[in-house]
Write an enzyme that holds these catalytic residues in place. Sequence first.
Site, mmCIF file in Angstrom:
data_model
loop_
_atom_site.group_PDB
_atom_site.id
_atom_site.type_symbol
_atom_site.label_atom_id
_atom_site.label_comp_id
_atom_site.label_asym_id
_atom_site.label_seq_id
_atom_site.Cartn_x
_atom_site.Cartn_y
_atom_site.Cartn_z
ATOM 1 C CG HIS A 100 -1.937 1.049 1.428
ATOM 2 N ND1 HIS A 100 -2.856 1.296 0.353
ATOM 3 C CD2 HIS A 100 -1.725 2.136 2.338
ATOM 4 C CE1 HIS A 100 -3.670 2.391 0.961
ATOM 5 N NE2 HIS A 100 -3.110 2.696 1.991
ATOM 6 C CG ASP B 279 -0.145 0.120 -4.754
ATOM 7 O OD1 ASP B 279 0.788 -0.144 -5.342
ATOM 8 O OD2 ASP B 279 -0.991 -0.610 -4.343
#
Length: 105
Positions: free
Chosen positions: A78, A81
């Site tokens: 995450h 990203d």
Amino acid sequence: MEILSKEQIVMELIVNSGDARSKAMGAIKIAKKGDLQAARAKIKEANEALNKAHNIQTSLIQGEAAGEEFQINLLMIHAQDHLMNAITIRDLAQEVLDIYEEVRK
């Protein structure tokens, strides 16, 4: 000096990346209203946040290269990203600002 856990370090990566993305999007909105100087200042702020995020990422990579164990988990994915998205948005924001500047000439 406080020693941060890996999870806290990854959260710092997410926070700084998100901050950079928000500032880059803010730059586009400011440019849309016609204040290119303020928009460029907002891009500078985005770059500062991205530098913080990149430094965190670099320290994690260097640690792993030095043999530190680092488990890849959903939180780390995450964070990566967020960082890549922030870089992309910043790059696009710079191009949009250039276009607005050219159109206003």
